[in-house]
Write an enzyme that holds these catalytic residues in place. Structure first.
Site, short mmCIF file in Angstrom:
data_model
loop_
_atom_site.label_atom_id
_atom_site.label_comp_id
_atom_site.label_asym_id
_atom_site.label_seq_id
_atom_site.Cartn_x
_atom_site.Cartn_y
_atom_site.Cartn_z
N ASN A 1 0.95 -1.26 0.01
CA ASN A 1 0.21 0.13 -0.17
C ASN A 1 0.78 1.28 0.13
OD1 ASN A 1 -2.76 -0.70 -0.23
ND2 ASN A 1 -2.69 -1.47 2.05
N TYR B 1 -13.02 2.55 2.99
CA TYR B 1 -11.98 3.81 3.38
C TYR B 1 -12.79 5.18 3.02
CZ TYR B 1 -8.04 0.64 3.87
OH TYR B 1 -7.33 -0.09 4.42
#
Length: 434
Positions: free
Chosen positions: A148, A253
């Site tokens: 990520n 998210y």
């Protein structure tokens, strides 16, 4: 054909997930050699994970040769697939990414906001070096990037390294599909969600079960508190008004962007009670590695799912299996836009449903962005481009621009304060800025 898989970041607590995924698919995806690679600081973890992986393979009776090493270039020779799951600076760096922004009243998170910017700044140069090595030593290998922020990292590699066989993966679309299947009481493989957007900023536009549209049922369930979140995010729920107005399924998210005040309040409370999420994970990892050391453990322990990365192995291993077998099935990955979203540049990386072939992912056309999210997607893509530019240039102004243009910071004075503190905190891992 004998296959070789190299796992960069092999000492990660997630590695048993990949080993399990390879074992389960061995009849269709005959990996003959797996090499786990890590750096000197990860030597002890690599040894522990390597021994557990070896026991898992022995129990499975599969003909797989496993080894582990700190010599990345030697490991890469002859590789067919290279998976990347690294964390430059370790969990200590993640803790700073979380704690420093929170100390100034901004969300501190490992892949979003100020913390996400700095994870990318530390990671991109390291993975570009890796991609250069792959291009030289195993030019036909596919890089499957878990690291990520996956979308930003994947775009950086495709734009700034010579190696073009790079695909980014994330478990969030899989989680969403899996949860939708559970709610509708059908098999996950019968569910197809049409995704539109970017990594960690992707929306579900349509939910089909065996071709039949069940979107409205899922939208209703989302307003009732459908929980499709990984272990590292607490579900705050979504209002009926938001879901009805957008007619889109948000991903976990999106809480950071559309429920910012509530998330910040919760995160500050968590910080005071338990420390940063990184510190919680450090404690969890400590107990995980104690479990991994047990010579009687021959399988991935259930406790790993609390780590937040459940289904990673399914996502990555299914992808590699489909490339190898030229399956032409549909999977959600991070890859070049190539016109799938007409408003975005063709060389942008988006998170999109693709037909997976031996030549890689072929994006399915998404069409024009829904009016309700068009501005947000434009802003996020422009922000991602600024982060990539800063990671390559090491220019202070580029990093400042990325910070001030991030919707979770977006304050010209505080952007400088947070930027300066994070630069100082991570100096050892940011040679391009010093």
């Amino acid at each position: 054909m004998a296959l070789k898989l190299v796992v960069i970041g092999g000492g990660s607590s997630y590695t048993p997930e990949i080993i399990e995924g390879i074992i389960l698919r061995h009849s269709s995806f005959p990996v003959e050699e797996i090499v786990l690679v890590d750096i000197e600081e990860g030597r002890d973890k690599l040894e522990i994970v390597g021994n557990l992986a070896k026991r898992m393979i022995e129990k499975s009776n599969k003909d797989i040769h496993l080894s582990w090493t700190l010599d990345r270039r030697e490991a890469l020779k002859g590789a067919d697939f290279v998976s990347t799951q690294i964390r430059v600076g370790g969990l200590e760096a993640r803790s700073k990414d979380e704690r420093i922004p929170l100390s100034h009243g901004y969300i501190g998170q490992e892949t979003n906001g100020a913390g996400g910017i700095f994870k990318a700044l530390r990671t991109i140069p390291v993975l570009i070096e890796l991609a250069n090595d792959v291009h030289e030593l195993c030019p036909n290998a596919w890089i499957i990037n878990f690291t990520n922020p996956a979308g930003i990292v994947t775009e950086a590699l495709l734009k700034h390294s010579p190696h073009k066989k790079v695909i980014g993966v994330c478990n969030i679309p899989y989680n969403m599909r899996y949860s939708a299947a559970e709610v509708l009481n059908v098999k996950p493989e019968d569910v197809m969600i049409e995704f539109v957007g970017l990594n960690h900023y992707v929306f579900g536009r349509k939910v089909l079960v065996n071709g039949i549209d069940r979107t409205q049922e899922i939208l209703k369930k989302v307003t009732e508190g459908l929980d499709y979140l990984p272990a590292n995010i607490i579900n705050l729920g979504w209002s009926k008004t938001f879901i009805e107005a957008t007619s889109l399924i948000p991903n976990p998210y999106h809480q950071y962007y559309f429920q910012t005040a509530d998330v910040l309040k919760k995160d500050i409370q968590s910080l005071q009670e338990n420390g940063t999420r990184a510190e919680v994970v450090q404690r969890l990892e400590k107990s995980l590695f104690e479990l991994y050391k047990n010579p009687d453990l021959h399988e991935k322990p259930e406790e790993l799912e609390r780590r937040g990365g459940a289904f990673y192995s399914n996502v990555a291993c299914s992808l590699m299996d489909s490339i190898y077998n030229d399956k032409a099935d549909v999977q959600t990955v991070n890859t070049l836009n190539n016109g799938a979203i007409p408003e975005l540049p063709i060389d942008s990386v988006i998170e999109v449903n693709c037909v997976i072939t031996k030549d890689g992912p072929k994006p399915l056309a998404v069409g024009f962005l829904p009016q309700s999210i068009k501005g947000h997607i434009y802003q996020m893509k422009a922000f991602e481009e600024l982060v990539i530019r800063a990671s390559i240039s090491g220019d202070y102004n580029d990093a400042y621009l990325a910070m001030v243009m991030n919707p979770l910071v977006a304050d010209e004075t505080d952007s400088k304060i947070i930027l300066d503190e994070l630069l100082q905190a991570h100096q050892a891992y940011l040679p391009q800025f010093f």
